[in-house]
Design a protein around this motif. Structure first.
Motif, PDB file in Angstrom:
ATOM      1  N   GLY A 222      -7.317   4.248  -4.036  1.00 47.10           N
ATOM      2  CA  GLY A 222      -8.392   5.088  -4.347  1.00 47.10           C
ATOM      3  C   GLY A 222      -8.155   4.388  -5.610  1.00 47.10           C
ATOM      4  O   GLY A 222      -9.234   4.821  -5.994  1.00 47.10           O
ATOM      5  N   PHE A 223      -7.730   3.154  -6.151  1.00 47.63           N
ATOM      6  CA  PHE A 223      -8.322   2.616  -7.134  1.00 47.63           C
ATOM      7  C   PHE A 223      -9.750   1.786  -7.368  1.00 47.63           C
ATOM      8  O   PHE A 223     -10.333   1.288  -6.343  1.00 47.63           O
ATOM      9  CB  PHE A 223      -7.603   0.820  -7.074  1.00 47.63           C
ATOM     10  N   LYS A 224     -10.151   2.488  -8.389  1.00 46.83           N
ATOM     11  CA  LYS A 224     -11.952   1.337  -8.464  1.00 46.83           C
ATOM     12  C   LYS A 224     -11.636   0.586 -10.025  1.00 46.83           C
ATOM     13  O   LYS A 224     -10.940   0.859 -10.464  1.00 46.83           O
ATOM     14  CB  LYS A 224     -12.816   2.417  -8.041  1.00 46.83           C
ATOM     15  N   SER A 225     -12.559   0.044  -9.891  1.00 45.15           N
ATOM     16  CA  SER A 225     -13.235  -0.850 -11.423  1.00 45.15           C
ATOM     17  C   SER A 225     -13.611  -0.815 -12.123  1.00 45.15           C
ATOM     18  O   SER A 225     -14.185   1.187 -11.837  1.00 45.15           O
ATOM     19  CB  SER A 225     -14.557  -1.941 -10.673  1.00 45.15           C
TER      20      SER A 225
ATOM     21  N   TYR B  63      -5.657  -2.462  -3.336  1.00 47.46           N
ATOM     22  CA  TYR B  63      -5.454  -1.082  -4.202  1.00 47.46           C
ATOM     23  C   TYR B  63      -6.228  -0.239  -4.361  1.00 47.46           C
ATOM     24  O   TYR B  63      -6.869   0.911  -4.453  1.00 47.46           O
ATOM     25  CB  TYR B  63      -4.896  -1.536  -5.923  1.00 47.46           C
ATOM     26  N   GLU B  64      -7.720  -0.725  -3.788  1.00 48.83           N
ATOM     27  CA  GLU B  64      -8.561   0.140  -3.150  1.00 48.83           C
ATOM     28  C   GLU B  64      -8.608   1.231  -1.751  1.00 48.83           C
ATOM     29  O   GLU B  64      -9.072   2.112  -1.582  1.00 48.83           O
ATOM     30  CB  GLU B  64     -10.050  -0.715  -2.991  1.00 48.83           C
ATOM     31  N   LYS B  65      -7.684   0.585  -1.591  1.00 47.10           N
ATOM     32  CA  LYS B  65      -7.176   1.625  -0.198  1.00 47.10           C
ATOM     33  C   LYS B  65      -6.275   2.920  -0.912  1.00 47.10           C
ATOM     34  O   LYS B  65      -6.055   3.569   0.216  1.00 47.10           O
ATOM     35  CB  LYS B  65      -6.136   0.556   1.139  1.00 47.10           C
TER      36      LYS B  65
ATOM     37  N   THR C 158       0.797  -1.170   0.041  1.00 41.09           N
ATOM     38  CA  THR C 158       0.095  -0.005   0.075  1.00 41.09           C
ATOM     39  C   THR C 158       0.757   0.800   0.266  1.00 41.09           C
ATOM     40  O   THR C 158       0.525   2.313  -1.116  1.00 41.09           O
ATOM     41  CB  THR C 158      -0.884  -0.250   0.670  1.00 41.09           C
TER      42      THR C 158
ATOM     43  N   HIS D 230      -7.345  -6.760  -5.114  1.00 41.75           N
ATOM     44  CA  HIS D 230      -8.380  -5.665  -5.382  1.00 41.75           C
ATOM     45  C   HIS D 230      -8.412  -4.339  -4.406  1.00 41.75           C
ATOM     46  O   HIS D 230      -8.150  -3.267  -4.118  1.00 41.75           O
ATOM     47  CB  HIS D 230      -9.642  -5.713  -6.158  1.00 41.75           C
ATOM     48  N   GLY D 231      -8.215  -5.144  -3.024  1.00 37.47           N
ATOM     49  CA  GLY D 231      -8.245  -4.416  -1.673  1.00 37.47           C
ATOM     50  C   GLY D 231      -7.189  -4.036  -1.037  1.00 37.47           C
ATOM     51  O   GLY D 231      -7.321  -2.352  -1.040  1.00 37.47           O
TER      52      GLY D 231
END
Length: 147
Positions: free
Chosen positions: A128-131, A124-126, A95, A121-122
């Motif tokens: 700010g990435f999103k699908s 990268y979501e931390k 992260t 995915h988790g």
């Protein structure tokens, strides 16, 4: 431009002289599902054409994580080959590495920062990435036989 950020016990740097290319190749070619069997010359060329981030244990100087960004340094960036040594996992280093890359790219004015992952995915979501909102607009082409 070489950037270095630090946390309590680790340094994150884009200094290519600090990279342990042997270790990076071993990690990726033997333990990363997306790069299994990658030839050393391919890895070396990939690194040479990328903005590379290394994470280093401050006490030993040993490299404990790696990631690279393929970018034009102006409009677009693709994050790939993010790897944290198994002995250093669970400390948030992946992260921190991705956040450092995001911050450096934002300072450059890069508009779009992308990646592909099967299983993280988790992480990268931390940062700010999103699908993709509209994945149907994106296209790809395989230029080499995947086998």
């Amino acid at each position: 431009m070489t950037e270095t950020t630090t946390s309590a016990a680790y340094d994150i740097s884009t200094d290519p002289a600090r990279l342990d290319a042997d270790r990076i190749h071993r990690w990726l070619s033997t333990d990363a599902y997306w790069a299994l069997g990658r030839a050393r010359d391919v890895q070396d060329r990939a690194m040479a054409g990328s903005l590379n981030f290394g994470v280093y244990d401050r006490a030993s100087g040993e490299q404990v994580a790696y990631g690279r960004v393929v970018t034009d340094h102006a409009t677009f960036a693709w994050l790939c080959d993010v790897y944290v040594d198994p002995v250093a996992r669970g400390k948030g280093l992946g992260t921190e590495l991705v956040a450092a890359a995001r911050e450096q790219l934002a300072r450059l004015g890069v508009r779009r920062f992308m990646l592909a992952t099967e299983d993280a995915h988790g992480v990268y979501e931390k940062v700010g990435f999103k699908s993709l909102e509209n994945p149907s607009m994106w296209m790809s082409q395989d230029l080499q036989d995947p086998s």
